[in-house]
Design an enzyme around this catalytic site. Structure first.
Site, PDB file in Angstrom:
ATOM      1  N   ASN A   9      59.939  53.666   3.525  1.00  0.00           N
ATOM      2  CA  ASN A   9      60.801  53.411   3.027  1.00  0.00           C
ATOM      3  C   ASN A   9      61.926  54.334   3.778  1.00  0.00           C
ATOM      4  OD1 ASN A   9      64.379  52.682   2.121  1.00  0.00           O
ATOM      5  ND2 ASN A   9      63.674  52.748   0.499  1.00  0.00           N
ATOM      6  N   LYS A  11      64.989  54.821   4.679  1.00  0.00           N
ATOM      7  CA  LYS A  11      66.513  54.953   4.431  1.00  0.00           C
ATOM      8  C   LYS A  11      67.618  55.830   5.047  1.00  0.00           C
ATOM      9  CE  LYS A  11      64.577  56.089  -0.032  1.00  0.00           C
ATOM     10  NZ  LYS A  11      65.218  56.363  -1.401  1.00  0.00           N
ATOM     11  N   HIS A  96      67.084  46.708  -3.018  1.00  0.00           N
ATOM     12  CA  HIS A  96      66.679  48.360  -3.289  1.00  0.00           C
ATOM     13  C   HIS A  96      67.237  48.527  -4.550  1.00  0.00           C
ATOM     14  CE1 HIS A  96      66.308  52.438  -3.124  1.00  0.00           C
ATOM     15  NE2 HIS A  96      64.577  52.212  -3.145  1.00  0.00           N
ATOM     16  N   GLU A  98      68.869  51.050  -4.194  1.00  0.00           N
ATOM     17  CA  GLU A  98      71.058  51.838  -3.838  1.00  0.00           C
ATOM     18  C   GLU A  98      71.210  50.275  -3.189  1.00  0.00           C
ATOM     19  OE1 GLU A  98      68.552  53.960  -1.144  1.00  0.00           O
ATOM     20  OE2 GLU A  98      67.209  55.328  -3.009  1.00  0.00           O
ATOM     21  N   GLU A 168      60.602  49.902  -9.504  1.00  0.00           N
ATOM     22  CA  GLU A 168      61.576  51.454  -8.928  1.00  0.00           C
ATOM     23  C   GLU A 168      61.226  52.009  -9.870  1.00  0.00           C
ATOM     24  OE1 GLU A 168      60.975  52.129  -4.248  1.00  0.00           O
ATOM     25  OE2 GLU A 168      62.427  51.177  -5.279  1.00  0.00           O
ATOM     26  N   GLY A 174      63.587  59.585  -5.636  1.00  0.00           N
ATOM     27  CA  GLY A 174      64.344  61.033  -4.974  1.00  0.00           C
ATOM     28  C   GLY A 174      64.584  61.881  -6.353  1.00  0.00           C
ATOM     29  N   SER A 214      59.771  58.415  -6.072  1.00  0.00           N
ATOM     30  CA  SER A 214      58.079  60.245  -5.974  1.00  0.00           C
ATOM     31  C   SER A 214      57.985  60.102  -5.530  1.00  0.00           C
ATOM     32  CB  SER A 214      58.746  60.878  -7.141  1.00  0.00           C
ATOM     33  OG  SER A 214      60.719  61.334  -7.253  1.00  0.00           O
TER      34      SER A 214
HETATM   35  P1  PGA Z   1      61.565  58.053  -3.297  1.00  0.00           P
HETATM   36  O1  PGA Z   1      62.108  56.577  -2.763  1.00  0.00           O
HETATM   37  O2  PGA Z   1      60.017  58.152  -3.231  1.00  0.00           O
HETATM   38  O3  PGA Z   1      62.421  59.291  -2.709  1.00  0.00           O
HETATM   39  O4  PGA Z   1      61.687  58.301  -4.902  1.00  0.00           O
HETATM   40  C1  PGA Z   1      60.957  55.578  -3.252  1.00  0.00           C
HETATM   41  C2  PGA Z   1      62.660  53.561  -3.462  1.00  0.00           C
HETATM   42  O5  PGA Z   1      63.507  54.505  -2.390  1.00  0.00           O
HETATM   43  O6  PGA Z   1      61.944  53.472  -2.536  1.00  0.00           O
END
Ligand code: PGA
Length: 257
Positions: A9, A11, A96, A98, A168, A174, A214
């Protein structure tokens, strides 16, 4: 046997040139003959068409990070299922964290998107996950239940056959803080039980549940090695081939063991 899916992803990162370079490296790593592990990249909307050309002759699949549920019309800024298919997408991430927490998406909106994407023939990666405060309050499982029931409301077993779930935990996205393998497995096991009770055991055995939050080269193998973890949804570590390819390699190793 469920096939591993390793999804990147991106983003709101990359640009036209860096995205094409990244996708090109992945396409070389995952030749068209690849069968063991599925690899998916989800670039920002403007780069989908360009990346589609880069990966089209490889086993790398293309997905979007979101979609709108209406087919066309006066929805400024939105993108439809048909548009995504038109530029070569086979997958779409929906719900997601976000989108939920920054853009305020509700389970009701997510459900409309899920249904529109399935109706249009896209494979949905439906994201669910609890906030840290919810985990600390002992509400992880009830939050997951609500998000699953909301996202998959009125979605039949037949319609859900290509849906992939991504667990998640919001506190792990993140942040560099990963769920422990035990925490991930416990949530995945719970999600699979939810699918058994909502659908049935045979379907629950087939549906793939990815872990996200992460994921990196050094924790990918132990996380994806848990019995109910069928791959990874990777953010930060999907932006460089040298970080993402080792995660694909970890899945290949597990698939062949
Ligand atoms: P990350 O993001 O690996 O940077 O923690 C995962 C995601 O939001 O899909």
């Amino acid at each position: 046997m469920r096939r591993f899916l390793v999804a990147g992803n991106w983003k709101m990162n990359t640009n036209r040139a860096s995205g094409a370079e990244l996708a090109g490296a992945l396409a070389v790593n995952a030749p068209a003959s690849e069968t063991g592990v599925e690899v998916l990249v989800c670039p920002p909307y403007p780069y989908l068409a360009g990346i589609s050309d880069v990966v089209s002759k490889s086993a790398v699949q293309l997905g979007a990070q979101d979609v709108y549920f209406e087919a066309s019309g006066a929805f400024t800024g939105e993108v439809s299922v048909e548009m995504l298919k038109d530029v070569g997408c086979s997958h779409v991430i929906i719900g997601h964290s976000e989108r939920r927490h920054v853009m305020g998406e509700t389970d009701e909106m997510i459900n409309k998107k899920v249904k529109a994407a399935i109706a249009g023939g896209l494979t949905v990666v439906l994201c669910v996950g609890e906030l840290l405060s919810e985990r600390e309050a002992g509400k992880t499982e009830s939050v997951l239940d609500t998000q699953m029931a909301g996202g998959l409301a009125d979605v039949s077993e037949e319609d859900a056959k290509d849906v992939v779930i991504a667990y998640e935990p919001v506190w792990a996205i993140g942040t560099g803080v990963t769920a422990s393998p035990e925490q991930a497995e416990s949530a995945h096991e719970h999600l699979r039980k939810w699918v058994t009770s909502r659908y049935n055991a045979a379907f629950s055995d087939k549906i793939r549940i990815l872990y996200g939050g992460s994921v990196k080269a050094d924790n990918a193998e132990i996380l994806m090695g848990q019995p109910n973890v069928d791959g990874a949804l990777v953010g930060g570590a999907s932006l460089k081939p040298e970080l993402f390819i080792p995660i694909i390699e970890a899945a290949r190793k597990l698939a062949n063991s």
